[in-house]
Design a protein around this motif. Sequence first.
Motif, PDB file in Angstrom:
ATOM      1  N   ALA A 170      21.546  36.482   6.623  1.00  0.00           N
ATOM      2  CA  ALA A 170      22.068  37.839   6.415  1.00  0.00           C
ATOM      3  C   ALA A 170      21.073  38.701   5.645  1.00  0.00           C
ATOM      4  O   ALA A 170      20.833  39.861   6.005  1.00  0.00           O
ATOM      5  N   PHE A 171      20.495  38.138   4.596  1.00  0.00           N
ATOM      6  CA  PHE A 171      19.547  38.902   3.795  1.00  0.00           C
ATOM      7  C   PHE A 171      18.313  39.260   4.624  1.00  0.00           C
ATOM      8  O   PHE A 171      17.840  40.397   4.602  1.00  0.00           O
ATOM      9  N   GLY A 172      17.798  38.288   5.367  1.00  0.00           N
ATOM     10  CA  GLY A 172      16.617  38.534   6.195  1.00  0.00           C
ATOM     11  C   GLY A 172      16.871  39.554   7.282  1.00  0.00           C
ATOM     12  O   GLY A 172      16.030  40.417   7.549  1.00  0.00           O
ATOM     13  N   ALA A 173      18.039  39.468   7.914  1.00  0.00           N
ATOM     14  CA  ALA A 173      18.374  40.441   8.954  1.00  0.00           C
ATOM     15  C   ALA A 173      18.442  41.850   8.367  1.00  0.00           C
ATOM     16  O   ALA A 173      17.938  42.806   8.970  1.00  0.00           O
ATOM     17  N   GLU A 174      19.041  41.968   7.203  1.00  0.00           N
ATOM     18  CA  GLU A 174      19.124  43.289   6.572  1.00  0.00           C
ATOM     19  C   GLU A 174      17.742  43.832   6.238  1.00  0.00           C
ATOM     20  O   GLU A 174      17.461  45.018   6.422  1.00  0.00           O
ATOM     21  N   CYS A 175      16.860  42.976   5.772  1.00  0.00           N
ATOM     22  CA  CYS A 175      15.484  43.402   5.466  1.00  0.00           C
ATOM     23  C   CYS A 175      14.774  43.886   6.727  1.00  0.00           C
ATOM     24  O   CYS A 175      14.082  44.913   6.705  1.00  0.00           O
TER      25      CYS A 175
ATOM     26  N   ILE B 294      12.110  44.277   1.377  1.00  0.00           N
ATOM     27  CA  ILE B 294      12.747  43.137   0.715  1.00  0.00           C
ATOM     28  C   ILE B 294      13.156  43.518  -0.701  1.00  0.00           C
ATOM     29  O   ILE B 294      14.267  43.212  -1.145  1.00  0.00           O
ATOM     30  N   LEU B 295      12.277  44.209  -1.416  1.00  0.00           N
ATOM     31  CA  LEU B 295      12.612  44.632  -2.784  1.00  0.00           C
ATOM     32  C   LEU B 295      13.795  45.598  -2.791  1.00  0.00           C
ATOM     33  O   LEU B 295      14.678  45.491  -3.650  1.00  0.00           O
ATOM     34  N   VAL B 296      13.841  46.514  -1.854  1.00  0.00           N
ATOM     35  CA  VAL B 296      14.953  47.463  -1.781  1.00  0.00           C
ATOM     36  C   VAL B 296      16.252  46.724  -1.477  1.00  0.00           C
ATOM     37  O   VAL B 296      17.286  46.982  -2.101  1.00  0.00           O
ATOM     38  N   THR B 297      16.192  45.785  -0.553  1.00  0.00           N
ATOM     39  CA  THR B 297      17.389  45.016  -0.209  1.00  0.00           C
ATOM     40  C   THR B 297      17.850  44.181  -1.398  1.00  0.00           C
ATOM     41  O   THR B 297      19.053  44.107  -1.685  1.00  0.00           O
ATOM     42  N   LEU B 298      16.910  43.586  -2.099  1.00  0.00           N
ATOM     43  CA  LEU B 298      17.244  42.820  -3.306  1.00  0.00           C
ATOM     44  C   LEU B 298      17.938  43.725  -4.325  1.00  0.00           C
ATOM     45  O   LEU B 298      18.957  43.353  -4.908  1.00  0.00           O
ATOM     46  N   ALA B 299      17.424  44.915  -4.515  1.00  0.00           N
ATOM     47  CA  ALA B 299      18.022  45.854  -5.468  1.00  0.00           C
ATOM     48  C   ALA B 299      19.429  46.266  -5.035  1.00  0.00           C
ATOM     49  O   ALA B 299      20.329  46.393  -5.870  1.00  0.00           O
TER      50      ALA B 299
ATOM     51  N   ALA C  11      13.200  46.252 -15.560  1.00  0.00           N
ATOM     52  CA  ALA C  11      11.819  46.591 -15.218  1.00  0.00           C
ATOM     53  C   ALA C  11      10.940  45.350 -15.086  1.00  0.00           C
ATOM     54  O   ALA C  11      10.082  45.286 -14.204  1.00  0.00           O
ATOM     55  N   SER C  12      11.154  44.361 -15.925  1.00  0.00           N
ATOM     56  CA  SER C  12      10.348  43.134 -15.856  1.00  0.00           C
ATOM     57  C   SER C  12      10.555  42.401 -14.546  1.00  0.00           C
ATOM     58  O   SER C  12       9.598  41.899 -13.936  1.00  0.00           O
ATOM     59  N   THR C  13      11.786  42.334 -14.090  1.00  0.00           N
ATOM     60  CA  THR C  13      12.074  41.655 -12.827  1.00  0.00           C
ATOM     61  C   THR C  13      11.485  42.421 -11.652  1.00  0.00           C
ATOM     62  O   THR C  13      10.885  41.826 -10.752  1.00  0.00           O
ATOM     63  N   ILE C  14      11.619  43.720 -11.663  1.00  0.00           N
ATOM     64  CA  ILE C  14      11.051  44.544 -10.589  1.00  0.00           C
ATOM     65  C   ILE C  14       9.544  44.366 -10.534  1.00  0.00           C
ATOM     66  O   ILE C  14       8.963  44.168  -9.464  1.00  0.00           O
ATOM     67  N   LEU C  15       8.890  44.416 -11.681  1.00  0.00           N
ATOM     68  CA  LEU C  15       7.441  44.245 -11.740  1.00  0.00           C
ATOM     69  C   LEU C  15       7.037  42.870 -11.231  1.00  0.00           C
ATOM     70  O   LEU C  15       6.108  42.732 -10.431  1.00  0.00           O
ATOM     71  N   SER C  16       7.754  41.841 -11.656  1.00  0.00           N
ATOM     72  CA  SER C  16       7.435  40.478 -11.225  1.00  0.00           C
ATOM     73  C   SER C  16       7.630  40.310  -9.722  1.00  0.00           C
ATOM     74  O   SER C  16       6.800  39.689  -9.042  1.00  0.00           O
ATOM     75  N   MET C  17       8.713  40.848  -9.184  1.00  0.00           N
ATOM     76  CA  MET C  17       8.962  40.749  -7.748  1.00  0.00           C
ATOM     77  C   MET C  17       7.923  41.545  -6.966  1.00  0.00           C
ATOM     78  O   MET C  17       7.467  41.106  -5.901  1.00  0.00           O
TER      79      MET C  17
END
Length: 142
Positions: free
Chosen positions: A24-29, A106-111, A120-126
Amino acid sequence: MGLTDDDKNHVRAAWGHVSKNPEAFGAECLIRLFTAHPTTKTYFSHFDLHENSPQIRAHGKKVIDALTQAVHNLDDIPGALSKLSDLHAEKLRVDPVNFPLLGHCILVTLACHNHGPLNASTILSMDKFMAVTSKALVARYR
């Protein structure tokens, strides 16, 4: 730009949610990628590109499973993605500019699926993880 131990911890924590439902996550990305960057659809002309198509869901799962493998090998992402890099460079001939585009989707979908604001730390790391992953995938293009 390597990943620090702190980056690796953030990536592992953020990726846990993604790896539990890769299809599901991959399809959305992928749908997000095709919508935001329509030229990327050219590599999938043989696919049914509708949101819930079996082909999109299956390929989305492959994408997330490959990235999960990279998460499990954060100390050697190029090694973990070596075969995939060969495939995309030599057989599929995917334009390397597409990998960062997918990384952004992928980052947008994760968010969108995060249960609270991403710090901010997680966003930067990802973001760093996606950049290292993109670099590993284009390594065979040289």
